[in-house]
Design a protein around this motif. Structure first.
Motif, PDB file in Angstrom:
ATOM      1  N   VAL A  26       1.034  -1.015   0.144  1.00 41.63           N
ATOM      2  CA  VAL A  26       0.167  -0.164  -0.386  1.00 41.63           C
ATOM      3  C   VAL A  26       0.775   1.617  -0.069  1.00 41.63           C
ATOM      4  CG1 VAL A  26      -2.205   0.942   1.333  1.00 41.63           C
ATOM      5  CG2 VAL A  26      -2.036  -1.048   1.135  1.00 41.63           C
ATOM      6  N   MET A  27       0.273   1.919  -1.105  1.00 40.07           N
ATOM      7  CA  MET A  27       1.535   3.587  -1.204  1.00 40.07           C
ATOM      8  C   MET A  27       0.633   4.487  -1.269  1.00 40.07           C
ATOM      9  SD  MET A  27       3.643   2.271  -4.231  1.00 40.07           S
ATOM     10  CE  MET A  27       4.696   3.578  -4.858  1.00 40.07           C
ATOM     11  N   ASP A  28       0.076   5.249   0.010  1.00 38.19           N
ATOM     12  CA  ASP A  28      -0.338   5.818   0.111  1.00 38.19           C
ATOM     13  C   ASP A  28      -0.305   6.727   1.313  1.00 38.19           C
ATOM     14  OD1 ASP A  28      -3.124   7.487   0.071  1.00 38.19           O
ATOM     15  OD2 ASP A  28      -4.570   5.400   0.966  1.00 38.19           O
ATOM     16  N   CYS A  29      -1.010   8.119   1.528  1.00 36.21           N
ATOM     17  CA  CYS A  29      -0.646   9.013   2.867  1.00 36.21           C
ATOM     18  C   CYS A  29      -0.754   8.671   4.119  1.00 36.21           C
ATOM     19  CB  CYS A  29      -1.917   9.806   3.267  1.00 36.21           C
ATOM     20  SG  CYS A  29      -3.221   9.375   2.931  1.00 36.21           S
ATOM     21  N   GLU A  30      -0.083   9.374   4.665  1.00 37.83           N
ATOM     22  CA  GLU A  30       0.518   8.349   6.668  1.00 37.83           C
ATOM     23  C   GLU A  30      -1.263   8.264   6.959  1.00 37.83           C
ATOM     24  OE1 GLU A  30       3.709   9.303   9.182  1.00 37.83           O
ATOM     25  OE2 GLU A  30       3.907  10.059   7.596  1.00 37.83           O
ATOM     26  N   HIS A  76       2.511  -4.524   3.101  1.00 34.95           N
ATOM     27  CA  HIS A  76       3.189  -4.075   3.654  1.00 34.95           C
ATOM     28  C   HIS A  76       3.128  -2.213   3.474  1.00 34.95           C
ATOM     29  CE1 HIS A  76       6.316  -6.556   3.283  1.00 34.95           C
ATOM     30  NE2 HIS A  76       6.185  -6.761   1.980  1.00 34.95           N
ATOM     31  N   PHE A  77       3.315  -1.238   4.033  1.00 30.83           N
ATOM     32  CA  PHE A  77       2.532  -0.077   3.925  1.00 30.83           C
ATOM     33  C   PHE A  77       4.153   1.144   3.977  1.00 30.83           C
ATOM     34  CE2 PHE A  77       0.993   3.641   4.966  1.00 30.83           C
ATOM     35  CZ  PHE A  77      -0.570   3.913   4.556  1.00 30.83           C
ATOM     36  N   ALA A  78       3.365   1.830   3.128  1.00 26.85           N
ATOM     37  CA  ALA A  78       4.861   2.912   2.193  1.00 26.85           C
ATOM     38  C   ALA A  78       4.065   4.471   2.311  1.00 26.85           C
ATOM     39  CB  ALA A  78       5.480   3.032   1.060  1.00 26.85           C
ATOM     40  N   THR A  79       4.313   5.429   2.743  1.00 25.06           N
ATOM     41  CA  THR A  79       3.737   5.993   2.907  1.00 25.06           C
ATOM     42  C   THR A  79       4.315   7.550   1.702  1.00 25.06           C
ATOM     43  OG1 THR A  79       5.438   7.624   4.921  1.00 25.06           O
ATOM     44  CG2 THR A  79       3.652   6.746   5.690  1.00 25.06           C
ATOM     45  N   THR A  80       5.347   7.153   1.171  1.00 20.90           N
ATOM     46  CA  THR A  80       6.442   7.877  -0.414  1.00 20.90           C
ATOM     47  C   THR A  80       6.202   6.988  -1.533  1.00 20.90           C
ATOM     48  OG1 THR A  80       8.709   7.420  -0.212  1.00 20.90           O
ATOM     49  CG2 THR A  80       7.304   9.295   1.217  1.00 20.90           C
ATOM     50  N   ALA A  81       6.271   7.007  -2.396  1.00 19.51           N
ATOM     51  CA  ALA A  81       6.131   6.579  -3.304  1.00 19.51           C
ATOM     52  C   ALA A  81       7.399   6.013  -3.668  1.00 19.51           C
ATOM     53  CB  ALA A  81       6.277   7.037  -4.884  1.00 19.51           C
TER      54      ALA A  81
END
Length: 114
Positions: free
Chosen positions: A7-11, A27-32
């Motif tokens: 998931v690539m999305d806002c915090e 998995h979670f990422a707040t930036t590309a």
């Protein structure tokens, strides 16, 4: 091998994903850039938010599809335009979901695509 989801999305969207009960490793990422670094052959599905702070999401989508063409990508948007939707599909997105996210809808999409 267990398929993984990125998931690539806002915090502030992270809470939804941590409460989502699924049989997949998420998995979670707040930036590309962080998301692209996590991406691997194990990741079968990417949920890509439109509002990433470091990169245009359509550019991130093109990079994902270039490096991992078989990985399914679903765009997450809080208010996208028809033009954005068309661009996303032309760039290889499999689906487009408007926020707020609903757990049953997300789980259904995961079931279909994985």
């Amino acid at each position: 091998m267990m398929m993984e989801i990125l998931v690539m999305d806002c915090e502030e969207c992270g809470t939804f994903w941590t409460t989502l009960k699924s049989d997949y490793k998420i998995h979670f990422a707040t930036t590309a850039q962080r998301g692209l670094n996590i991406l691997s052959e194990k990741v079968g599905l990417v949920f890509l938010g439109i509002d990433l702070p470091d990169m245009n999401s359509m550019e991130a989508l093109r990079l994902i599809k270039r490096d991992y063409p078989s990985t399914a990508v679903i765009i997450l948007s809080s208010g996208g335009t028809e033009e954005l939707c068309i661009e996303a599909f032309r760039s290889g997105a499999r689906d487009y979901i408007k926020k707020p996210l609903k757990a049953e809808e997300i789980l259904q999409k995961i079931g279909i695509l994985l």
